[in-house]
Motif scaffolding. Structure first.
Motif, PDB file in Angstrom:
ATOM      1  N   SER A 190      28.144  32.214  44.508  1.00 33.02           N
ATOM      2  CA  SER A 190      28.323  33.501  43.676  1.00 33.02           C
ATOM      3  C   SER A 190      29.723  32.786  42.942  1.00 33.02           C
ATOM      4  O   SER A 190      30.538  32.220  43.416  1.00 33.02           O
ATOM      5  N   VAL A 191      29.798  33.619  41.812  1.00 33.18           N
ATOM      6  CA  VAL A 191      31.069  33.248  41.023  1.00 33.18           C
ATOM      7  C   VAL A 191      31.632  34.878  40.822  1.00 33.18           C
ATOM      8  O   VAL A 191      30.951  35.772  40.281  1.00 33.18           O
ATOM      9  N   GLU A 245      35.580  41.720  36.498  1.00 35.47           N
ATOM     10  CA  GLU A 245      35.504  43.153  37.254  1.00 35.47           C
ATOM     11  C   GLU A 245      35.572  42.970  38.771  1.00 35.47           C
ATOM     12  O   GLU A 245      35.594  44.038  39.360  1.00 35.47           O
ATOM     13  N   GLY A 246      35.580  41.758  39.337  1.00 36.61           N
ATOM     14  CA  GLY A 246      35.563  41.556  40.747  1.00 36.61           C
ATOM     15  C   GLY A 246      34.454  41.679  41.385  1.00 36.61           C
ATOM     16  O   GLY A 246      34.249  42.053  42.748  1.00 36.61           O
ATOM     17  N   ARG A 247      33.041  41.439  40.564  1.00 34.07           N
ATOM     18  CA  ARG A 247      31.648  41.478  41.361  1.00 34.07           C
ATOM     19  C   ARG A 247      31.171  40.285  41.354  1.00 34.07           C
ATOM     20  O   ARG A 247      31.418  39.599  40.456  1.00 34.07           O
ATOM     21  N   PRO A 248      30.801  39.738  42.408  1.00 35.84           N
ATOM     22  CA  PRO A 248      30.367  38.194  42.766  1.00 35.84           C
ATOM     23  C   PRO A 248      28.752  38.497  41.866  1.00 35.84           C
ATOM     24  O   PRO A 248      28.022  39.150  42.284  1.00 35.84           O
ATOM     25  N   PRO A 255      40.912  36.274  45.987  1.00 26.53           N
ATOM     26  CA  PRO A 255      40.073  35.690  44.906  1.00 26.53           C
ATOM     27  C   PRO A 255      40.495  36.075  43.615  1.00 26.53           C
ATOM     28  O   PRO A 255      41.068  36.940  43.318  1.00 26.53           O
ATOM     29  N   ALA A 256      40.377  34.946  42.585  1.00 25.87           N
ATOM     30  CA  ALA A 256      40.615  34.985  41.134  1.00 25.87           C
ATOM     31  C   ALA A 256      39.128  35.054  40.192  1.00 25.87           C
ATOM     32  O   ALA A 256      38.414  34.594  40.929  1.00 25.87           O
ATOM     33  N   LEU A 264      32.235  31.698  45.257  1.00 24.87           N
ATOM     34  CA  LEU A 264      32.081  32.305  46.642  1.00 24.87           C
ATOM     35  C   LEU A 264      30.941  32.196  47.276  1.00 24.87           C
ATOM     36  O   LEU A 264      29.881  31.695  46.803  1.00 24.87           O
ATOM     37  N   ALA A 265      30.915  31.942  48.656  1.00 22.80           N
ATOM     38  CA  ALA A 265      29.757  32.139  49.241  1.00 22.80           C
ATOM     39  C   ALA A 265      29.482  33.500  49.919  1.00 22.80           C
ATOM     40  O   ALA A 265      30.350  33.758  50.936  1.00 22.80           O
TER      41      ALA A 265
END
Length: 137
Positions: A7-8, A12-15, A92-93, A98-99
């Motif tokens: 995922s990226v 908003e901080g949501r994957p 994280p930015a 992300l995994a």
């Protein structure tokens, strides 16, 4: 081994899944959870039916309620264990890859194990021809 969902991280901080195929891991997690909990429910009902002295509706209600609690705990503990395999980075930015561990999201999934218990126990009781459900040795 649980395969993570690539995922990226959005602003908003949501994957969000990188590709459409990555979102299939959510279905895989749900399907495996449903199959395992249904199997556990069938096995639980078969074992409880083997206890001849305690057959009846009280045992069925207790088994269904216990299975409901067990499925809820399995959902919560599974998400915890899978989350420990793939921890989130400390800072994280937006735009970082992300995994993310797959998780079972729908709440109705906990109803499958009690359904398996009620179905198998009810079928066993309906096929039994004795008035006392065969409690006599």
């Amino acid at each position: 081994v649980i395969s993570p969902q690539r995922s990226v991280l959005t602003a908003e901080g949501r994957p969000v899944p990188v590709e459409v195929v990555e979102s299939y891991h959510e279905f895989d997690a749900l399907a495996l959870f449903l199959l395992l909990t249904f199997g556990a429910g069938v096995l639980t009902a078969a074992v409880l039916w083997a206890v001849r002295r305690r057959r009846g509706p009280v045992l069925l209600v207790g088994a269904v309620l216990g299975s409901l609690v067990a499925a809820w705990l399995a959902m919560r503990m599974g998400a915890t264990f899978a989350g420990q395999l793939y921890p989130m980075p400390t800072a994280p930015a937006a735009g970082d890859e992300l995994a993310v561990a797959p998780e079972v999201r729908p709440g109705w999934a906990v109803l499958v194990q009690p359904l398996g218990v009620a179905l198998v126990y009810g079928l066993a009781a309906s096929w039994n021809g004795f008035d006392d459900l065969g409690r006599r040795p």
